[in-house]
Design a protein around this motif. Sequence first.
Motif, PDB file in Angstrom:
ATOM      1  N   ARG A  38       0.830  -1.197   0.000  1.00 32.04           N
ATOM      2  CA  ARG A  38       0.000   0.000   0.000  1.00 32.04           C
ATOM      3  C   ARG A  38       0.857   1.236   0.000  1.00 32.04           C
ATOM      4  O   ARG A  38       2.027   1.219   0.371  1.00 32.04           O
ATOM      5  N   ALA A  40       0.593   4.724   1.986  1.00 34.47           N
ATOM      6  CA  ALA A  40      -0.176   5.173   3.144  1.00 34.47           C
ATOM      7  C   ALA A  40       0.230   6.599   3.520  1.00 34.47           C
ATOM      8  O   ALA A  40       0.670   6.851   4.629  1.00 34.47           O
ATOM      9  N   PRO A  41       0.109   7.514   2.593  1.00 35.65           N
ATOM     10  CA  PRO A  41       0.582   8.869   2.875  1.00 35.65           C
ATOM     11  C   PRO A  41      -0.354   9.668   3.770  1.00 35.65           C
ATOM     12  O   PRO A  41      -1.549   9.379   3.862  1.00 35.65           O
ATOM     13  N   SER A  42       0.223  10.650   4.418  1.00 35.88           N
ATOM     14  CA  SER A  42      -0.585  11.585   5.197  1.00 35.88           C
ATOM     15  C   SER A  42      -0.952  12.738   4.265  1.00 35.88           C
ATOM     16  O   SER A  42      -0.111  13.203   3.500  1.00 35.88           O
ATOM     17  N   GLU A  74      -3.675   8.277   5.532  1.00 39.53           N
ATOM     18  CA  GLU A  74      -3.378   8.276   6.968  1.00 39.53           C
ATOM     19  C   GLU A  74      -3.607   9.680   7.522  1.00 39.53           C
ATOM     20  O   GLU A  74      -2.696  10.488   7.640  1.00 39.53           O
ATOM     21  N   TYR A 233      -0.188   6.774  14.502  1.00 47.20           N
ATOM     22  CA  TYR A 233       0.235   6.036  13.314  1.00 47.20           C
ATOM     23  C   TYR A 233       0.553   4.579  13.654  1.00 47.20           C
ATOM     24  O   TYR A 233       0.129   3.653  12.945  1.00 47.20           O
ATOM     25  N   VAL A 249       5.300  -4.074   3.777  1.00 45.87           N
ATOM     26  CA  VAL A 249       5.208  -2.637   4.074  1.00 45.87           C
ATOM     27  C   VAL A 249       6.464  -1.964   3.518  1.00 45.87           C
ATOM     28  O   VAL A 249       7.578  -2.290   3.914  1.00 45.87           O
ATOM     29  N   VAL A 250       6.243  -1.075   2.566  1.00 44.69           N
ATOM     30  CA  VAL A 250       7.368  -0.335   1.988  1.00 44.69           C
ATOM     31  C   VAL A 250       7.259   1.084   2.527  1.00 44.69           C
ATOM     32  O   VAL A 250       6.251   1.749   2.306  1.00 44.69           O
ATOM     33  N   ARG A 251       8.254   1.536   3.248  1.00 44.45           N
ATOM     34  CA  ARG A 251       8.149   2.892   3.812  1.00 44.45           C
ATOM     35  C   ARG A 251       9.540   3.477   4.029  1.00 44.45           C
ATOM     36  O   ARG A 251      10.552   2.779   3.932  1.00 44.45           O
ATOM     37  N   GLU A 254      12.816   6.459   8.116  1.00 43.37           N
ATOM     38  CA  GLU A 254      12.608   7.249   9.336  1.00 43.37           C
ATOM     39  C   GLU A 254      11.735   6.459  10.321  1.00 43.37           C
ATOM     40  O   GLU A 254      11.660   6.792  11.504  1.00 43.37           O
ATOM     41  N   TRP A 255      11.100   5.386   9.847  1.00 42.49           N
ATOM     42  CA  TRP A 255      10.264   4.556  10.721  1.00 42.49           C
ATOM     43  C   TRP A 255      11.026   3.420  11.391  1.00 42.49           C
ATOM     44  O   TRP A 255      10.483   2.717  12.237  1.00 42.49           O
TER      45      TRP A 255
HETATM   46  N1  GLU Z   1       1.669   7.910   7.023  1.00 36.46           N
HETATM   47  C1  GLU Z   1       3.029   7.466   7.043  1.00 36.46           C
HETATM   48  C2  GLU Z   1       3.888   8.499   6.343  1.00 36.46           C
HETATM   49  O1  GLU Z   1       3.346   9.278   5.583  1.00 36.46           O
HETATM   50  C3  GLU Z   1       3.104   6.174   6.295  1.00 36.46           C
HETATM   51  C4  GLU Z   1       4.258   5.321   6.518  1.00 36.46           C
HETATM   52  C5  GLU Z   1       3.880   3.925   6.003  1.00 36.46           C
HETATM   53  O2  GLU Z   1       3.877   3.744   4.776  1.00 36.46           O
HETATM   54  O3  GLU Z   1       3.576   3.066   6.797  1.00 36.46           O
HETATM   55  O4  GLU Z   1       5.062   8.549   6.529  1.00 36.46           O
END
Ligand code: GLU
Length: 545
Positions: A38, A40-42, A74, A233, A249-251, A254-255
Amino acid sequence: MDFNYLAELLFPDVTETPDDMEAKFPRRDLPEGAIVSRMAPSPTGFVHLGNLVQGLTSERLTHQSGGVLFLRVEDTDAKREVPGAVEILINSLKHYNITFDEGATIDGDNGIYGPYRQRQRKDIYHVFAKKLVSEGKAYPCFCTEEELAAIHEAQEAEKTNFGYYGKWAKYRDASIETIEENLKKGMPWVLRFHSEGSIENKIKFTDLIKGNLELTENDIDHVLLKSDGIPTYHFAHAVDDHLMHTTHVVRGDEWLPTLPFHLQLFFALGWKPPKYLHIGPLMKMDGESKRKLSKRKDPELALTFYQEIGYPVEAVYEYILTVLNSNYEDWRRANPFADTNEFKFSYKKMNPAGSLFDEDKLRDVSKEVISKMTAERVYELALAWAKLYDVDFAEKLEANPDFAKAILAIGRGGKKPRKDFAVWSELKAHMAFFYDAYFKVEAEYPDFDKADIDGIIKDYIDIYAENDEQTVWFDKIKALAEKYGFCPDTKQYKANPDAYKGHVGDVSMILRVAVTGRQNSPDMYEVMRILGKEKVSLRLANAAK
Ligand code: GLU
């Protein structure tokens, strides 16, 4: 403590169970190996290169494997939300060919795993929050801002780690009486995770991009639900990616620091975590050293930058593939005209440390991409760009499409196609002299007698015939050269320069300046044919006035 009692106390309205949720979001019926991922942007209204990198990576992985890509908005942080941001987001991604099989769309939701906007999933999160409370894995915390600030100060004074953990976690072991009393008083509360972790321990984890990692366990009792009942989040991501059956989950990396907490959450909820791919940052050279691209300092981080300046989508897309997969360039060399989707994208070829962004390289890629386009396609894309960013130029292009396409066809299609511009905003400068409204003599004539220059120009008006074959056309220029004492052959001239005023190249240059206003132009034979006898004559006549 009777945790079931506490769960009822905190979530009296929640009647559905985790099993009900599992039934609502059934397993996906997909072939073995199909990846579900997915974006999942803010919705902050700022769509950046990082979004595109992440989007393209998940798009390729899912669609190459026959899987599913969905878009989840998100929006749990209402403060950061900008009106219209979802629309901007969807349109920007669509512009770069990132299309979703499922998820949030401009007109609502598409798919059975929705809602795909997190604020609308509040009830779902509460089902799992209640479950965690009933198992003693989460608890309410009534700390005020001031109390939290005081904890922070005390930690500073003790030179110990910041955060809500261990002895600092004031409400971790609060009695049911205290909780009930505070609830009765209407004190706002957040729901915190009851962490069993210790920073003395390490966890081993394999990230598909970063490889084998050893991370410190999480000991912080992070917030799961904020005081308005909206999740953070961390919690939302775990619940959603579980229920939506995300496999990968590709992100952004920074996470990575909060990953131990995310894994803890999955285990606490009794779920298998998805596979993770943490993408390293985009960097650029700043003098001798590399640094992360920054929103504040680098306009090229925003996707609008590429649209405004006029990079073709294909070029940005191609460039990002080059940056993400180290073998892409070799593949492209071997398959110059193949569709990019034929390339086998692999996360194994991604650099764990991140990628270096280099606009010069992007420009080269873009020149290459444009050089392979037909004149028709260049016309279409340049016009679409000009309509938004240079209306006057768009009008010129549209006034006579055949004329514009003939200009754009010069030097196209052969073995060595022209690669003279990288972005649509540079095109006008290349085409301008063809249009009377933009034409001006910018270049100097070569340094010869004014009488000779004028004579050559005037004579040429009578000689030029637009249907001449190229050899005949050139023979006429040679003859003209001879008439004015210029050598018709450059080699011959070089052998004996004192015998002539100049050579045929100088005569061509005089005509070039008169007709195009420049010393550099595409092939003059082509240029004159496209301009036509009338325009050529008029320009020559004006030049010799
Ligand atoms: N909402 C998070 C962001 O914009 C998403 C990170 C994710 O893909 O899990 O950084």
